[in-house]
Design an enzyme around this catalytic site. Structure first.
Site, mmCIF file in Angstrom:
data_model
loop_
_atom_site.group_PDB
_atom_site.id
_atom_site.type_symbol
_atom_site.label_atom_id
_atom_site.label_comp_id
_atom_site.label_asym_id
_atom_site.label_seq_id
_atom_site.Cartn_x
_atom_site.Cartn_y
_atom_site.Cartn_z
ATOM 1 N N ASP A 171 -24.427 -16.853 20.911
ATOM 2 C CA ASP A 171 -23.406 -16.389 19.978
ATOM 3 C C ASP A 171 -23.280 -14.868 20.065
ATOM 4 O O ASP A 171 -24.207 -14.137 19.707
ATOM 5 C CB ASP A 171 -23.777 -16.801 18.559
ATOM 6 C CG ASP A 171 -22.646 -16.605 17.562
ATOM 7 O OD1 ASP A 171 -21.678 -15.887 17.892
ATOM 8 O OD2 ASP A 171 -22.726 -17.170 16.460
ATOM 9 N N HIS A 202 -20.733 -19.443 20.069
ATOM 10 C CA HIS A 202 -20.111 -19.541 18.758
ATOM 11 C C HIS A 202 -19.102 -20.693 18.748
ATOM 12 O O HIS A 202 -18.425 -20.958 19.733
ATOM 13 C CB HIS A 202 -19.400 -18.216 18.447
ATOM 14 C CG HIS A 202 -18.972 -18.075 17.024
ATOM 15 N ND1 HIS A 202 -19.845 -17.736 16.023
ATOM 16 C CD2 HIS A 202 -17.753 -18.209 16.445
ATOM 17 C CE1 HIS A 202 -19.187 -17.665 14.871
ATOM 18 N NE2 HIS A 202 -17.902 -17.954 15.103
#
Length: 415
Positions: A171, A202
């Protein structure tokens, strides 16, 4: 869209929210907090999914103070608009709106139970975390890739309920130092879980997105439901539900009754032969013409073990039968041999709320082929009925297929 829109009153005015009612008609309440793209089709689908799991879910329009009714997609232009809304968003007012949503939810006749939950994604993940720390009525919170949690770790002093945090390893919005800070801080807090998902980025749990990673999303969902069930309920007797399904498969041999134990769009996959079906129409066809009325009359299941989780069962059993007919799902295209067969099987059975969602059934097809005489085990690392015998009696010899096993007898055992 299966739910409806309602208005949530607050100290600063009312705002819209999407309401998805539990499959049971009433269920524990969850406020679902949006991504930066608003209460769009993807968020409503998540709410509908949680409603299938037994929860009554409210998805408030948290951008209402800036622009009511935002529903954005994931293209470049929409992303720019979403980012602008995010940058102008007031988190404190957002948490206040979550509090108003929880109060509204508690007052609905479709909401049951004493505790309430909050689940959020992206922006909503951070808000779910803050709500858990600031709002005492939050009994359980789940944060998916919340952006900026590492900047609010001091808020943990107010945490009273259970908290689950899902972090993608890749992420960009939560680099390794931030991830490590979150893990370290939550390690000292009771009733908290941090799960890191390797190799994903993400939004890995958003089915409509380019970054969706199904194995990680399924695992995260299982962990989320386990935490929510533990704190909020509902408490389903999965073992009894599974037994009812099996009864209609093998005893009553009733296709409509079997399908009635399943969700609207279930699937079954017998892993070694890739037989089964996806969706109600295909699976009904499979059950009617290739499974329920296709099994030998003497087929029986001998239970060995059963593990019951929050939303799934793992069943270990011996299946035995006489191969007196062509069994489409187990031995497709193989004419009956009259042989008696005993095979260890493993079933992973997933539920959504009180309905069966899928079956993954595993067995050793080589053992079946050996027992019906289609595979000569000589010189091959395969066994026949011995695999079933060994499962039921652990005292039987191990390692009989290993030529090197006798050579290690008497050798020293070192670390």
């Amino acid at each position: 869209m299966k739910g409806r829109s309602i208005q949530v009153p607050s100290a600063d005015g009312s705002f819209a929210a999407y309401l998805a009612v539990s499959v049971d008609g009433r269920g524990p309440g969850i406020v679902l907090c949006q991504e930066i793209f608003g209460v769009n089709a993807a968020m409503r689908a998540v709410a509908d999914h949680l409603a299938e799991e037994g929860y009554t879910v409210l998805v408030p329009d948290l951008f209402w103070r800036q622009q009511a009714g935002v529903e954005l997609g994931y293209g470049q232009e929409d992303f720019a608009r979403a980012l602008s809304l995010y940058q102008g968003f007031d988190e404190n007012l957002g948490v206040a709106d979550i509090g108003a949503s929880l109060a509204c939810l508690r007052g609905l006749p479709e909401c049951s139970g004493a505790g309430l939950g909050v689940v959020g994604y992206c922006l909503g993940g951070k808000l779910a975390y803050l709500a858990a720390c600031r709002l005492p009525e939050v009994a359980c919170a789940v944060a998916y890739y919340g952006v900026g949690i590492e900047k609010a770790l001091g808020e943990l002093e107010g945490l009273r309920g259970r908290l689950v945090v899902h972090i993608p390893e890749l992420d960009d919005f939560c680099p390794p130092p931030a991830r490590d800070a979150i893990r370290t801080a939550l390690a000292s807090c009771p009733k908290t879980e941090v799960h890191v998902y390797p190799g994903v980025g993400h939004a890995f749990a958003r089915p409509a997105g380019d970054h969706y990673h199904k194995p990680s999303a399924l695992l995260a969902h299982e962990r989320s439901i386990a935490a929510l069930r533990r704190v909020l309920g509902p408490d389903y007797d999965l073992s009894a539900l599974w037994e009812e399904h099996i009864r209609h498969e093998f005893d009553t041999r009733n296709v409509p009754a079997t399908m009635a134990t399943m969700v609207d769009q279930p699937y079954v996959n017998h892993i070694p032969t890739m037989t089964g079906g996806v969706g109600s129409a295909e699976l009904s066809r499979f059950y009617r013409y290739h499974f329920i009325h296709n099994n030998p009359a003497d087929m029986r299941l001998t239970p060995v073990s059963r593990t019951v989780g929050a939303s799934q069962i793992v069943d270990e059993f011996i299946m035995s039968f006489t191969h007196d007919r062509e069994i489409d799902w187990l031995l497709p295209g193989v004419k009956p041999t009259g042989k008696y067969v005993e095979i260890p099987m493993l079933g992973v059975v997933k539920f959504r709320g009180p309905k069966l969602y899928h079956e993954h059934i595993y067995w050793d097809q080589a053992s079946v082929l050996v027992q019906i005489g289609l595979l000569d085990p000589a010189g091959l690392p395969v066994a026949g009925v011995e695999t079933a015998y060994k499962l039921l009696d652990e005292s039987l010899p191990s390692n009989t297929l290993m030529p090197s096993w006798p050579g290690s007898a008497g050798k020293p055992i070192t670390a």
